[in-house]
Design a protein around this motif. Structure first.
Motif, PDB file in Angstrom:
ATOM      1  N   TYR A 195       0.780  -1.111  -0.067  1.00  0.00           N
ATOM      2  CA  TYR A 195      -0.030  -0.041   0.221  1.00  0.00           C
ATOM      3  C   TYR A 195       0.769   0.993  -0.048  1.00  0.00           C
ATOM      4  CZ  TYR A 195       0.732   0.209   5.047  1.00  0.00           C
ATOM      5  OH  TYR A 195       1.251   0.332   6.321  1.00  0.00           O
ATOM      6  N   ASP A 196       0.527   2.310  -0.483  1.00  0.00           N
ATOM      7  CA  ASP A 196       0.834   3.646  -0.447  1.00  0.00           C
ATOM      8  C   ASP A 196      -0.176   4.377   0.209  1.00  0.00           C
ATOM      9  OD1 ASP A 196       2.953   3.643  -2.176  1.00  0.00           O
ATOM     10  OD2 ASP A 196       1.916   3.631  -4.015  1.00  0.00           O
ATOM     11  N   ILE A 197       0.487   5.541   1.004  1.00  0.00           N
ATOM     12  CA  ILE A 197      -0.513   6.357   1.819  1.00  0.00           C
ATOM     13  C   ILE A 197      -0.744   7.473   1.033  1.00  0.00           C
ATOM     14  CG2 ILE A 197      -0.489   7.488   4.112  1.00  0.00           C
ATOM     15  CD1 ILE A 197       1.597   5.748   5.190  1.00  0.00           C
ATOM     16  N   TRP A 198      -2.116   7.715   0.961  1.00  0.00           N
ATOM     17  CA  TRP A 198      -2.905   8.751   0.569  1.00  0.00           C
ATOM     18  C   TRP A 198      -3.389   9.761   1.432  1.00  0.00           C
ATOM     19  CZ3 TRP A 198      -6.449   7.373  -4.543  1.00  0.00           C
ATOM     20  CH2 TRP A 198      -5.444   6.638  -5.208  1.00  0.00           C
ATOM     21  N   GLN A 199      -2.985  11.186   1.447  1.00  0.00           N
ATOM     22  CA  GLN A 199      -3.485  12.151   2.226  1.00  0.00           C
ATOM     23  C   GLN A 199      -3.168  11.842   3.742  1.00  0.00           C
ATOM     24  OE1 GLN A 199      -4.635  15.331   1.120  1.00  0.00           O
ATOM     25  NE2 GLN A 199      -4.093  14.509  -0.738  1.00  0.00           N
ATOM     26  N   GLY A 200      -2.290  11.075   4.137  1.00  0.00           N
ATOM     27  CA  GLY A 200      -2.029  10.596   5.429  1.00  0.00           C
ATOM     28  C   GLY A 200      -2.974   9.938   5.867  1.00  0.00           C
ATOM     29  N   ILE A 201      -4.200   9.563   5.328  1.00  0.00           N
ATOM     30  CA  ILE A 201      -5.394   8.939   5.980  1.00  0.00           C
ATOM     31  C   ILE A 201      -5.578   7.402   5.323  1.00  0.00           C
ATOM     32  CG2 ILE A 201      -7.857   9.231   5.986  1.00  0.00           C
ATOM     33  CD1 ILE A 201      -7.254  12.298   5.900  1.00  0.00           C
ATOM     34  N   LEU A 202      -5.694   7.286   3.948  1.00  0.00           N
ATOM     35  CA  LEU A 202      -5.928   6.124   3.243  1.00  0.00           C
ATOM     36  C   LEU A 202      -4.805   5.236   2.912  1.00  0.00           C
ATOM     37  CD1 LEU A 202      -8.482   7.592   0.449  1.00  0.00           C
ATOM     38  CD2 LEU A 202      -8.992   6.601   2.930  1.00  0.00           C
ATOM     39  N   ALA A 203      -4.881   4.026   3.073  1.00  0.00           N
ATOM     40  CA  ALA A 203      -3.505   3.026   2.715  1.00  0.00           C
ATOM     41  C   ALA A 203      -4.297   2.700   1.191  1.00  0.00           C
ATOM     42  CB  ALA A 203      -3.608   1.935   3.591  1.00  0.00           C
ATOM     43  N   HIS A 204      -3.809   2.746   0.088  1.00  0.00           N
ATOM     44  CA  HIS A 204      -4.258   2.347  -1.138  1.00  0.00           C
ATOM     45  C   HIS A 204      -3.377   1.312  -1.495  1.00  0.00           C
ATOM     46  CE1 HIS A 204      -6.096   2.786  -5.239  1.00  0.00           C
ATOM     47  NE2 HIS A 204      -4.694   2.437  -5.522  1.00  0.00           N
ATOM     48  N   ILE A 205      -4.476  -0.026  -1.261  1.00  0.00           N
ATOM     49  CA  ILE A 205      -3.861  -1.272  -1.564  1.00  0.00           C
ATOM     50  C   ILE A 205      -3.526  -1.931  -3.001  1.00  0.00           C
ATOM     51  CG2 ILE A 205      -4.527  -3.807  -0.890  1.00  0.00           C
ATOM     52  CD1 ILE A 205      -3.965  -2.080   1.509  1.00  0.00           C
ATOM     53  N   ALA A 206      -2.426  -2.525  -3.155  1.00  0.00           N
ATOM     54  CA  ALA A 206      -2.424  -2.950  -4.504  1.00  0.00           C
ATOM     55  C   ALA A 206      -2.288  -4.490  -4.428  1.00  0.00           C
ATOM     56  CB  ALA A 206      -1.096  -2.518  -5.182  1.00  0.00           C
ATOM     57  N   VAL A 207      -2.484  -5.277  -5.225  1.00  0.00           N
ATOM     58  CA  VAL A 207      -2.623  -6.887  -4.931  1.00  0.00           C
ATOM     59  C   VAL A 207      -2.251  -7.522  -6.338  1.00  0.00           C
ATOM     60  CG1 VAL A 207      -3.724  -8.900  -4.316  1.00  0.00           C
ATOM     61  CG2 VAL A 207      -3.967  -6.748  -3.230  1.00  0.00           C
ATOM     62  N   ILE A 208      -1.250  -8.472  -6.403  1.00  0.00           N
ATOM     63  CA  ILE A 208      -1.022  -9.237  -7.663  1.00  0.00           C
ATOM     64  C   ILE A 208      -0.596 -10.775  -7.516  1.00  0.00           C
ATOM     65  CG2 ILE A 208       1.559  -8.367  -7.580  1.00  0.00           C
ATOM     66  CD1 ILE A 208       1.579  -8.196 -10.701  1.00  0.00           C
ATOM     67  N   THR A 209      -1.177 -11.348  -8.517  1.00  0.00           N
ATOM     68  CA  THR A 209      -0.906 -12.826  -8.200  1.00  0.00           C
ATOM     69  C   THR A 209      -0.551 -13.399  -9.509  1.00  0.00           C
ATOM     70  OG1 THR A 209      -2.657 -12.597  -6.494  1.00  0.00           O
ATOM     71  CG2 THR A 209      -1.921 -15.017  -7.573  1.00  0.00           C
ATOM     72  N   PRO A 210       0.284 -14.391  -9.793  1.00  0.00           N
ATOM     73  CA  PRO A 210       0.697 -15.037 -11.266  1.00  0.00           C
ATOM     74  C   PRO A 210      -0.399 -15.681 -11.488  1.00  0.00           C
ATOM     75  CG  PRO A 210       2.516 -15.176  -9.634  1.00  0.00           C
ATOM     76  CD  PRO A 210       1.549 -14.651  -8.803  1.00  0.00           C
ATOM     77  N   PRO A 211      -0.648 -15.865 -12.684  1.00  0.00           N
ATOM     78  CA  PRO A 211      -1.907 -16.862 -13.359  1.00  0.00           C
ATOM     79  C   PRO A 211      -1.861 -18.231 -12.691  1.00  0.00           C
ATOM     80  CG  PRO A 211      -0.921 -15.340 -15.064  1.00  0.00           C
ATOM     81  CD  PRO A 211       0.142 -15.274 -13.851  1.00  0.00           C
ATOM     82  N   GLU A 212      -0.842 -18.692 -12.583  1.00  0.00           N
ATOM     83  CA  GLU A 212      -0.832 -20.095 -12.139  1.00  0.00           C
ATOM     84  C   GLU A 212      -1.213 -20.220 -10.903  1.00  0.00           C
ATOM     85  OE1 GLU A 212       3.504 -19.080 -12.559  1.00  0.00           O
ATOM     86  OE2 GLU A 212       1.566 -18.731 -13.558  1.00  0.00           O
ATOM     87  N   ASP A 213      -1.361 -19.087 -10.057  1.00  0.00           N
ATOM     88  CA  ASP A 213      -1.454 -19.542  -8.665  1.00  0.00           C
ATOM     89  C   ASP A 213      -2.871 -18.810  -8.125  1.00  0.00           C
ATOM     90  OD1 ASP A 213       0.881 -20.687  -7.596  1.00  0.00           O
ATOM     91  OD2 ASP A 213       2.011 -18.989  -7.867  1.00  0.00           O
ATOM     92  N   ARG A 214      -3.719 -18.446  -9.022  1.00  0.00           N
ATOM     93  CA  ARG A 214      -4.850 -17.770  -8.678  1.00  0.00           C
ATOM     94  C   ARG A 214      -5.849 -18.872  -8.273  1.00  0.00           C
ATOM     95  NH1 ARG A 214      -4.761 -13.687 -13.806  1.00  0.00           N
ATOM     96  NH2 ARG A 214      -3.059 -12.499 -12.966  1.00  0.00           N
ATOM     97  N   ARG A 215      -6.908 -18.263  -7.571  1.00  0.00           N
ATOM     98  CA  ARG A 215      -8.047 -19.318  -7.293  1.00  0.00           C
ATOM     99  C   ARG A 215      -7.605 -20.114  -6.065  1.00  0.00           C
ATOM    100  NH1 ARG A 215     -12.594 -18.875  -9.761  1.00  0.00           N
ATOM    101  NH2 ARG A 215     -12.624 -17.440 -11.912  1.00  0.00           N
TER     102      ARG A 215
END
Length: 236
Positions: free
Chosen positions: A161-181
């Motif tokens: 996550y990055d911090i927006w406005q000192g208030i929000l934690a903007h979440i990023a998520v990534i998964t390789p195709p073979e490891d999804r579900r």
């Protein structure tokens, strides 16, 4: 899941500032608000908790005043509005937030923030996914590992996550195709969410409207839908 009213107020404050509005604008303003900035490099339309904001240069805001929220939520509408100003698509997305810790059974997740593991994870993912998540550039990255101590660790999924406005934690998520579900994305997202909440931040999840897998993961991680964001990039 419903968000606490206090959480809603905090999110409204953060987004009011992000959009260049008065601090209380989204909490007490009209159903449709306008943020005019003739130097803006982005034209954006946001819906949040039932209110709408159109932000960008004056020519775009004036053109959008007569349009409905449904029209302005469409990426094609904003591209048409900005055609003579070099408008380039940034996409349509859904906004989610949470204010409760996710619950997962089982042993603690094995995670690392090492840059080399982030790079290895990204090499296993499609370029478009890598660009959208931008995990290598976030302030607080976490990589879920397979936990096999007998072999070099294998990155299964990543979040941060990055911090927006000192208030929000903007979440990023990534998964390789073979490891999804396999639940990996939700597990590592929970680690990022817990870390963000421990820092006093409100986790925010943004998922493209065509990315149903990301939307499902957000809901499973305890996030509640709150609105949308549609944006196009403008020429300087």
């Amino acid at each position: 899941m419903e968000l606490d009213p206090g959480t809603v107020s905090i999110i409204q404050l953060a987004w009011s500032r992000l959009l260049g509005l008065d601090d209380d604008a989204l909490a007490s303003g009209s159903d449709r608000l306008y943020a005019v900035d003739d130097d803006a490099s982005v034209l954006t339309f946001v819906t949040l908790f039932g209110r709408e904001v159109l932000g960008g240069p004056g020519w775009a805001v004036e053109a959008g005043r007569t349009m409905s929220g449904m029209e302005l939520r469409s990426h094609s509408t904003l591209l048409t509005l900005s055609r003579d100003h070099g408008g380039r698509g940034l996409g349509e997305a859904q906004l989610y937030f949470c204010d409760e810790l996710p619950r997962f059974e089982g042993p603690p997740a094995v995670v690392s923030g090492e840059a080399s593991l982030v790079r290895e994870l990204e090499r296993r993912c499609p370029p478009d996914d890598v660009a959208e998540a931008g995990l290598a550039a976030v302030e607080h990255p976490f990589v879920l590992l397979d936990g096999d101590s007998e072999a070099p660790p294998t990155p299964l999924a990543g979040a941060g996550y990055d911090i927006w406005q000192g208030i929000l934690a903007h979440i990023a998520v990534i998964t390789p195709p073979e490891d999804r579900r396999k639940g990996y994305a939700g597990r590592v997202a929970a680690v990022a969410v817990e870390d963000a909440m421990a820092a006093g931040l409100v986790p925010q999840w943004r998922a493209r409207t065509d990315n149903t897998a990301s939307q499902r993961t957000a809901r499973r991680a305890g996030f509640a839908f709150a609105g949308t964001q549609t944006s196009v990039l403008l020429d300087a």
